[in-house]
Enzyme design. Structure first.
Site, mmCIF file in Angstrom:
data_model
loop_
_atom_site.group_PDB
_atom_site.id
_atom_site.type_symbol
_atom_site.label_atom_id
_atom_site.label_comp_id
_atom_site.label_asym_id
_atom_site.label_seq_id
_atom_site.Cartn_x
_atom_site.Cartn_y
_atom_site.Cartn_z
ATOM 1 N N ARG A 69 12.054 -5.982 5.078
ATOM 2 C CA ARG A 69 11.351 -3.414 4.780
ATOM 3 C C ARG A 69 12.673 -3.350 5.466
ATOM 4 O O ARG A 69 12.482 -3.636 7.144
ATOM 5 C CB ARG A 69 9.961 -3.602 4.927
ATOM 6 C CG ARG A 69 9.193 -2.506 5.389
ATOM 7 C CD ARG A 69 8.647 -1.672 5.022
ATOM 8 N NE ARG A 69 7.600 -2.450 5.952
ATOM 9 C CZ ARG A 69 6.463 -3.043 6.593
ATOM 10 N NH1 ARG A 69 6.116 -1.760 5.061
ATOM 11 N NH2 ARG A 69 5.711 -3.285 7.390
ATOM 12 N N ARG A 128 -9.886 0.587 8.249
ATOM 13 C CA ARG A 128 -8.669 -0.652 8.960
ATOM 14 C C ARG A 128 -10.707 -1.036 9.702
ATOM 15 O O ARG A 128 -10.540 -2.321 9.686
ATOM 16 C CB ARG A 128 -8.429 -0.497 10.378
ATOM 17 C CG ARG A 128 -6.529 -0.816 9.167
ATOM 18 C CD ARG A 128 -5.979 -0.193 9.667
ATOM 19 N NE ARG A 128 -4.212 -0.747 10.366
ATOM 20 C CZ ARG A 128 -3.430 -0.415 9.495
ATOM 21 N NH1 ARG A 128 -3.006 0.565 9.006
ATOM 22 N NH2 ARG A 128 -2.682 -1.791 9.616
ATOM 23 N N ARG A 149 -0.207 -8.974 13.754
ATOM 24 C CA ARG A 149 -1.209 -7.777 12.918
ATOM 25 C C ARG A 149 -1.608 -8.607 11.485
ATOM 26 O O ARG A 149 -2.890 -7.974 11.116
ATOM 27 C CB ARG A 149 0.139 -6.880 12.056
ATOM 28 C CG ARG A 149 0.947 -6.308 12.645
ATOM 29 C CD ARG A 149 2.067 -4.827 12.591
ATOM 30 N NE ARG A 149 2.200 -5.063 11.427
ATOM 31 C CZ ARG A 149 3.170 -4.703 10.651
ATOM 32 N NH1 ARG A 149 4.068 -5.033 10.595
ATOM 33 N NH2 ARG A 149 3.407 -4.032 9.273
ATOM 34 N N LYS A 201 1.020 -1.455 -0.132
ATOM 35 C CA LYS A 201 -0.601 -0.044 0.190
ATOM 36 C C LYS A 201 0.228 0.747 -0.238
ATOM 37 O O LYS A 201 0.569 1.858 -0.653
ATOM 38 C CB LYS A 201 -0.712 -0.351 1.098
ATOM 39 C CG LYS A 201 -1.858 -1.331 1.198
ATOM 40 C CD LYS A 201 -2.997 -1.084 2.171
ATOM 41 C CE LYS A 201 -2.346 -0.804 3.801
ATOM 42 N NZ LYS A 201 -1.784 -2.754 4.200
HETATM 43 P P1 AP5 Z 1 4.669 -1.963 1.934
HETATM 44 O O1 AP5 Z 1 4.431 -0.492 0.204
HETATM 45 O O2 AP5 Z 1 5.538 -1.248 3.405
HETATM 46 O O3 AP5 Z 1 3.644 -2.357 2.201
HETATM 47 P P2 AP5 Z 1 2.060 -1.794 3.456
HETATM 48 O O4 AP5 Z 1 0.960 -2.415 2.716
HETATM 49 O O5 AP5 Z 1 1.995 -0.153 3.036
HETATM 50 O O6 AP5 Z 1 2.619 -2.508 4.876
HETATM 51 P P3 AP5 Z 1 2.784 -1.800 6.263
HETATM 52 O O7 AP5 Z 1 3.480 -2.950 7.088
HETATM 53 O O8 AP5 Z 1 3.110 -0.432 6.428
HETATM 54 O O9 AP5 Z 1 1.115 -1.466 6.628
HETATM 55 P P4 AP5 Z 1 -0.058 -1.972 7.748
HETATM 56 O O10 AP5 Z 1 -1.528 -1.140 6.897
HETATM 57 O O11 AP5 Z 1 0.686 -2.660 8.736
HETATM 58 O O12 AP5 Z 1 1.309 -0.724 8.544
HETATM 59 P P5 AP5 Z 1 0.819 0.774 8.628
HETATM 60 O O13 AP5 Z 1 2.109 1.592 9.295
HETATM 61 O O14 AP5 Z 1 -0.411 1.007 8.119
HETATM 62 O O15 AP5 Z 1 5.776 -2.531 1.710
HETATM 63 C C1 AP5 Z 1 5.991 -3.955 2.296
HETATM 64 C C2 AP5 Z 1 7.921 -4.147 1.090
HETATM 65 O O16 AP5 Z 1 7.206 -5.179 0.371
HETATM 66 C C3 AP5 Z 1 8.509 -3.342 1.666
HETATM 67 O O17 AP5 Z 1 10.002 -3.756 1.655
HETATM 68 C C4 AP5 Z 1 8.085 -3.251 -0.300
HETATM 69 O O18 AP5 Z 1 9.707 -2.488 -0.583
HETATM 70 C C5 AP5 Z 1 8.158 -4.633 -0.909
HETATM 71 N N1 AP5 Z 1 6.887 -4.556 -1.975
HETATM 72 C C6 AP5 Z 1 5.751 -3.689 -1.520
HETATM 73 N N2 AP5 Z 1 5.532 -3.661 -3.329
HETATM 74 C C7 AP5 Z 1 6.297 -5.002 -3.134
HETATM 75 C C8 AP5 Z 1 6.114 -6.161 -5.005
HETATM 76 N N3 AP5 Z 1 4.710 -6.016 -5.815
HETATM 77 N N4 AP5 Z 1 7.258 -6.976 -4.935
HETATM 78 C C9 AP5 Z 1 7.235 -7.650 -4.207
HETATM 79 N N5 AP5 Z 1 8.349 -6.672 -3.252
HETATM 80 C C10 AP5 Z 1 6.924 -5.689 -2.968
HETATM 81 O O19 AP5 Z 1 0.778 0.362 10.172
HETATM 82 C C11 AP5 Z 1 0.840 0.679 11.500
HETATM 83 C C12 AP5 Z 1 0.590 0.402 12.574
HETATM 84 O O20 AP5 Z 1 -0.590 1.731 13.032
HETATM 85 C C13 AP5 Z 1 -0.583 -0.842 12.765
HETATM 86 O O21 AP5 Z 1 -0.285 -2.119 13.466
HETATM 87 C C14 AP5 Z 1 -1.535 -0.582 13.883
HETATM 88 O O22 AP5 Z 1 -1.309 -0.138 15.543
HETATM 89 C C15 AP5 Z 1 -1.907 1.758 13.639
HETATM 90 N N6 AP5 Z 1 -2.360 2.032 12.407
HETATM 91 C C16 AP5 Z 1 -2.201 2.067 11.641
HETATM 92 N N7 AP5 Z 1 -3.175 3.146 10.504
HETATM 93 C C17 AP5 Z 1 -4.474 1.915 11.469
HETATM 94 C C18 AP5 Z 1 -5.776 2.499 12.040
HETATM 95 N N8 AP5 Z 1 -6.561 2.894 10.643
HETATM 96 N N9 AP5 Z 1 -6.597 1.851 12.512
HETATM 97 C C19 AP5 Z 1 -5.990 1.326 13.390
HETATM 98 N N10 AP5 Z 1 -4.392 1.438 13.772
HETATM 99 C C20 AP5 Z 1 -4.047 1.593 12.968
#
Ligand code: AP5
Length: 226
Positions: free
Chosen positions: A129, A90, A173, A15
């Protein structure tokens, strides 16, 4: 015309990676709830400390906290043309609050792009990552490492691993995603605005598919050079 897009998908689906490029190629602002929490933590705010206590356990931050933060963020002038929501909503409560808030300003969610990726790929992506402390660029030690280990190709900043990217927390997660966020797939499917995209394919392919899905709403610029 305002266009609002949600990127939906499990942790590690891509994402953040896709949202950054989409924002560069459109007039939309990238609003990522996780990035906002991490920025608040770096600034040492109460919000950041509160969020950290949930993030480190792989739990969701309470709805009211996230909803207030996002609804305030999208009032900023850079969101006037529209927003790419990354990591929000979410839960059903967050989705309803977002829909109501947009409707109050004659807006709506135009499209939800759902990135589907198998579990084993997600865990490897999360474990590999690395993120730049300075510019936020993302690398992956398995799929596309930086040229110099631990150093960002784009700005020379230091790369780090997120504290919630340990195997144990990442698995939790994913469990939280299946239980609390997956129901949103059906929620938006029923509204007729969900587009499923194979997030297992290469990054540039995924990006082009997303732009195709959004073509009826957006004017875009060409793919930036690598
Ligand atoms: P990346 O693009 O970083 O993936 P992502 O989907 O953004 O993954 P996240 O782990 O950041 O998502 P998340 O939703 O758990 O985290 P968030 O920060 O929102 O890609 C991942 C890896 O794969 C990278 O190394 C990339 O280079 C590689 N990659 C990407 N595409 C690829 C491809 N096509 N092929 C190969 N490699 C690829 O949330 C973190 C925490 O914050 C949550 O756990 C929660 O505690 C809190 N939080 C955030 N939002 C909320 C909410 N709305 N409600 C409640 N709590 C929340």
């Amino acid at each position: 015309m305002t266009t609002n897009v949600i990127l939906l998908g499990p942790p590690g689906a891509g994402k953040g990676t896709q949202a950054k490029t989409l924002a560069e190629r459109t007039s939309l602002s990238h609003v990522a709830s996780g990035d906002l929490f991490r920025a608040a933590l770096r600034e040492g705010t109460e919000l950041g400390m509160l969020a950290k206590s949930y993030m480190d356990r792989g739990e969701l931050v309470p709805d009211e906290v996230v909803i207030n933060m996002i609804l305030e963020r999208i009032q900023a002038p850079d969101c006037l043309a529209g927003v790419i929501f990354d990591g929000f909503p979410r839960t059903r409560e967050q989705a309803v609050a977002l829909g109501e808030s947009l409707a109050a300003h004659d807006g709506k969610i135009d499209a939800v792009l759902y990135l589907s990726v198998p579990n084993e790929v997600l865990l490897r992506r999360i474990a590999g990552r690395q993120t730049c402390k300075t510019c936020g660029a993302t690398y992956n030690i398995y799929y596309f490492p930086s040229h110099r280990p631990g150093i960002c190709d784009a700005c020379g900043g230091k790369l780090y691993q997120r504290s919630d990217d340990s195997m144990e927390t990442a698995q939790h997660r994913l469990d939280v995603y299946f239980e609390q966020t997956m129901p949103l797939i059906e929620y938006y499917q029923r509204q007729g605005i969900l587009h499923e995209i194979d997030g297992q394919r290469e990054i540039t392919w995924v990006n082009e598919e997303m732009l195709k899905a959004l073509s009826q709403y957006l004017v875009t610029s060409p793919q930036p050079e690598e």
